[in-house]
Every structure is written in structure tokens, then in C-alpha cells.
Design a protein around this motif. Structure first.
Motif, PDB file in Angstrom:
ATOM      1  N   ASP A  63       0.837  -1.202   0.000  1.00  0.00           N
ATOM      2  CA  ASP A  63       0.000   0.000   0.000  1.00  0.00           C
ATOM      3  C   ASP A  63       0.857   1.230   0.000  1.00  0.00           C
ATOM      4  O   ASP A  63       1.966   1.201   0.510  1.00  0.00           O
ATOM      5  N   PRO A  64       0.358   2.333  -0.457  1.00  0.00           N
ATOM      6  CA  PRO A  64      -0.774   2.467  -1.378  1.00  0.00           C
ATOM      7  C   PRO A  64      -0.298   2.320  -2.820  1.00  0.00           C
ATOM      8  O   PRO A  64       0.897   2.233  -3.074  1.00  0.00           O
ATOM      9  N   SER A  76      -5.650   2.078  -1.231  1.00  0.00           N
ATOM     10  CA  SER A  76      -4.972   1.172  -0.305  1.00  0.00           C
ATOM     11  C   SER A  76      -5.996   0.234   0.318  1.00  0.00           C
ATOM     12  O   SER A  76      -7.204   0.388   0.111  1.00  0.00           O
TER      13      SER A  76
END
Length: 129
Positions: free
Chosen positions: A68-69, A89
């Protein structure tokens, strides 16, 4: 004749149908002036680009990393404008962005490679509204 038809149906059933899965991440793009023949380019930083016909306004981009993201941009080739960048995310898997018209915008670009077949990945769904 009935035995042959039954054998054909059984053989075709074993071929498997269309594989599908739910999207892990979704980006809705509002306000873009698109047609089903337009070519849409989705760019994910560090992963690369995916181009697909707008068709019904749904684009799937598999192979996104689990990290993430992810930063996403969307371009419609031949149209001046873009959507994004937007970060998606696990904590924020959905976003809705407005299409931004601009005369000097170039289509988005991104370098990288999607996850290899069989590796854990995420699926991004982009919906043109």
C-alpha cells in the motif's frame, strides 16, 4: 444422437467458464466524455500501464502488488484530460474522482511490471460514469 450431445455437453462443461473475482480496489471516474470505442489507459506507479476499450465503461487491471498504497491515473487516448492521481490502499480501497479537462495533458505513463502469474496480487476496477 443423444449420447453424442451428452458427451459434447460434458466435455464443454469440463473446459471451465470465464474466471472472475471481486475487485480489491475501485476507482470511479465521473464526468469523462467517453464512447464505448475509446481506448482507456490506466497507469499504476511502479506497476505499469493497462489499455482497454471503454466498452461498457468497466476496466479491470490485475496484478497490482499487495503493498500500500498504489497511485492510479486514468487517460482516455485521444481526449485532452485525465483523472487522478489518486492513492488507493487496503484502508481506502475506493475513490471517486472527477475527470479534468486540459488542453496540454499527455496520456498517463507508468513503468514497472505487474505481479507474476500465480503470485498474490490485487485487482483494480475502474468505472467510467
Amino acid at each position: 444422437m443423444d449420447a453424442r450431445v451428452a458427451a459434447l455437453v460434458a466435455a464443454l462443461a469440463g473446459c471451465g467458464g470465464v474466471r472472475w473475482r471481486n475487485a480489491d480496489l475501485q476507482l470511479d471516474v465521473a464526468g469523462a466524455d467517453w464512447t464505448d470505442e475509446d481506448l482507456v489507459r490506466v497507469c499504476v506507479a511502479g506497476v505499469g500501464e493497462h489499455e482497454e476499450a471503454a466498452s461498457r465503461g468497466l476496466i479491470a487491471f490485475p496484478g497490482l502488488p499487495l503493498d500500500d498504497p498504489v497511485e492510479v491515473r486514468v487517460s482516455i487516448l485521444g481526449q485532452p484530460g485525465e483523472a487522478g492521481p489518486v492513492a488507493l490502499s487496503a484502508a481506502e480501497p475506493y475513490a471517486r474522482v472527477e475527470w479534468t479537462d486540459c488542453e496540454d495533458c499527455a496520456p498517463c505513463t507508468a513503468e514497472g511490471a505487474p505481479a507474476a502469474a500465480g503470485d498474490p496480487d490485487r485487482l483494480l476496477a475502474v468505472r467510467l460514469e
